[in-house]
Design an enzyme around this catalytic site. Structure first.
Site, PDB file in Angstrom:
ATOM      1  N   SER A 174      -0.026  -3.937  -6.545  1.00 28.43           N
ATOM      2  CA  SER A 174      -0.742  -4.643  -7.600  1.00 28.43           C
ATOM      3  C   SER A 174       0.024  -4.497  -8.904  1.00 28.43           C
ATOM      4  O   SER A 174       1.145  -4.986  -9.019  1.00 28.43           O
ATOM      5  CB  SER A 174      -2.175  -4.102  -7.716  1.00 28.43           C
ATOM      6  OG  SER A 174      -2.912  -4.821  -8.676  1.00 28.43           O
ATOM      7  N   THR A 175      -0.526  -3.774  -9.890  1.00 32.51           N
ATOM      8  CA  THR A 175       0.133  -3.628 -11.191  1.00 32.51           C
ATOM      9  C   THR A 175       1.524  -3.006 -11.017  1.00 32.51           C
ATOM     10  O   THR A 175       1.660  -1.933 -10.455  1.00 32.51           O
ATOM     11  CB  THR A 175      -0.710  -2.725 -12.101  1.00 32.51           C
ATOM     12  OG1 THR A 175      -2.042  -3.218 -12.129  1.00 32.51           O
ATOM     13  CG2 THR A 175      -0.134  -2.695 -13.508  1.00 32.51           C
ATOM     14  N   HIS A 201      -1.557  -8.442  -5.646  1.00 32.35           N
ATOM     15  CA  HIS A 201      -2.662  -9.040  -6.405  1.00 32.35           C
ATOM     16  C   HIS A 201      -2.108  -9.976  -7.471  1.00 32.35           C
ATOM     17  O   HIS A 201      -1.550  -9.532  -8.469  1.00 32.35           O
ATOM     18  CB  HIS A 201      -3.497  -7.949  -7.076  1.00 32.35           C
ATOM     19  CG  HIS A 201      -4.163  -7.025  -6.107  1.00 32.35           C
ATOM     20  ND1 HIS A 201      -4.542  -5.747  -6.434  1.00 32.35           N
ATOM     21  CD2 HIS A 201      -4.510  -7.187  -4.804  1.00 32.35           C
ATOM     22  CE1 HIS A 201      -5.101  -5.164  -5.392  1.00 32.35           C
ATOM     23  NE2 HIS A 201      -5.084  -6.014  -4.389  1.00 32.35           N
ATOM     24  N   MET A 294      -3.161  -0.705  -9.624  1.00 30.29           N
ATOM     25  CA  MET A 294      -4.396  -0.194 -10.199  1.00 30.29           C
ATOM     26  C   MET A 294      -5.504  -0.235  -9.146  1.00 30.29           C
ATOM     27  O   MET A 294      -5.566  -1.143  -8.328  1.00 30.29           O
ATOM     28  CB  MET A 294      -4.784  -1.047 -11.407  1.00 30.29           C
ATOM     29  CG  MET A 294      -5.974  -0.558 -12.187  1.00 30.29           C
ATOM     30  SD  MET A 294      -6.190  -1.508 -13.723  1.00 30.29           S
ATOM     31  CE  MET A 294      -6.641  -3.113 -13.082  1.00 30.29           C
ATOM     32  N   ASP A 297      -7.455  -0.347  -3.735  1.00 33.78           N
ATOM     33  CA  ASP A 297      -7.321  -1.303  -2.642  1.00 33.78           C
ATOM     34  C   ASP A 297      -6.223  -0.836  -1.694  1.00 33.78           C
ATOM     35  O   ASP A 297      -5.127  -0.469  -2.120  1.00 33.78           O
ATOM     36  CB  ASP A 297      -6.989  -2.695  -3.198  1.00 33.78           C
ATOM     37  CG  ASP A 297      -7.055  -3.776  -2.134  1.00 33.78           C
ATOM     38  OD1 ASP A 297      -7.774  -3.586  -1.135  1.00 33.78           O
ATOM     39  OD2 ASP A 297      -6.385  -4.813  -2.309  1.00 33.78           O
TER      40      ASP A 297
END
Length: 353
Positions: A174-175, A201, A294, A297
């Protein structure tokens, strides 16, 4: 004693500056210490105010967000910078450029700022959690900042009987993920011998352009997944924005199934969805890699795969932009190895050889 997170807001639009400052003012642990109308002012304000984080528009007069980011990175290599992007092809391209230049993360501008309250809520919901995640470890005790709590020690999963050579590589991020993927995938050989499935994401269109950029540099073929795609060795399929990616096996062929089912962990696509479906198809014959991101997940999906005998790898905290996703897997004792990003390609290749 609570230490508030100091934010510098940079945008050439007075309306957007108002929306952002109002949204951030609703969080008691955040403080807007300055605003800037263009990149030149942004660079000056960073030097004068020493903010903890910067929110940065991309298209601005005099010096745009990309130019300002480059100048800020020259003197403040670790200062979190969150870009404001539009959900357009041009906005997606500029955002990916910013991430490659060292931007920490991005948020998308509200598509309709006609209703002020809606615009403020949209910005607050996207921006405040990102600021807390990116800055939390740098502050002594930000309110509500879980990352500021002293972490329990990482427990490496014990060695166990292998389920056999992995038949698939699964990656969740993600991030910070686009940059991590750009540094990891080109270092995997064309002879990897297994398919690679990625959940990053990102919104629709962004994932399309991300796949195109990664394909230019990787020896493996990288593309955005489409419903019904056959899963083949030597190909990297990236889940498209706003669609969960599941795997289905029929007549000996594994294929992609895309759907817009409910969000999981506030995400669609969600890493857990891919991981669980992979467990149904491959059992323990999977190599799982959880990169910077972040939230948590991927944790429950990694738990299912680990219980089936899969090997789980996680990016370490020092090289992660946010150690949420890999940290959750690591602290749950699911990872066989917790490694710096630069060591993961060799470890992956070794596990699949």
């Amino acid at each position: 004693m609570t230490t508030r997170i100091r934010v510098l807001v940079v945008d050439d639009s007075a309306l957007v500056r108002r929306l952002v400052t109002t949204a951030l003012a609703e969080a008691s642990d955040l403080e807007v210490v300055g605003v800037a109308k263009d990149g030149v002012e942004a660079v000056e304000q960073v030097a004068a105010l020493a903010p903890d984080v910067v929110t940065m528009d991309i298209e601005m007069p005099r010096l745009d967000g990309l130019g300002a980011l480059t100048e800020i990175r020259a003197t403040h290599p670790r200062l979190p910078v969150i870009m404001f992007s539009t959900l357009t092809e041009r906005g997606a391209a500029a955002t990916l450029d910013a991430l490659s230049r060292g931007a920490s993360d991005y948020v998308t501008k509200p598509s309709n700022t006609g209703r002020i309250a809606d615009g403020i809520a949209a910005i607050r919901d996207q921006l405040v959690p990102r600021i807390r995640a990116l800055v939390g470890m740098r502050k002594l005790a930000p309110a509500g900042g879980r990352d500021a709590v002293r972490r329990p020690p990482v427990t490496v999963a014990p060695a166990r009987a292998s389920a056999g050579r992995p038949d698939v590589l699964l990656i969740g991020c993600s991030t910070g993920g686009p940059d991590a993927l750009a540094r990891l995938l080109p270092r995997l050989p064309a002879t990897l011998g297994v398919p690679v499935l990625v959940v990053q994401h990102m919104p629709a269109l962004f994932t399309t352009m991300l796949a195109e950029r990664l394909d230019r540099d990787a020896a493996l073929t990288v593309r955005e997944a489409a419903d019904g795609d056959a899963v083949r060795a030597g190909e990297v399929l990236i889940a498209p924005g706003d669609f969960h990616l599941r795997l289905r096996s029929s007549a000996g062929q594994v294929r992609v199934a895309l759907d817009q089912g409910p969000q999981e962990n506030f995400c669609r696509p969600a890493v857990d969805v891919l991981f669980r479906s992979a467990a149904e198809v491959y059992g323990g014959r999977a190599l799982v890699t959880v990169l910077t991101g972040m939230g948590q997940d991927g944790l429950e999906g990694a738990r299912v795969l680990s219980a089936a005998g899969a090997t789980v790898l996680a990016q370490d905290e020092a090289t992660s932009v946010v150690w949420g996703m890999p940290g959750a897997v690591s602290m749950a004792g699911l990872a066989q190895d917790v490694l710096p990003l630069e060591e993961l390609p060799a470890r992956i290749t070794r596990a699949l050889s």
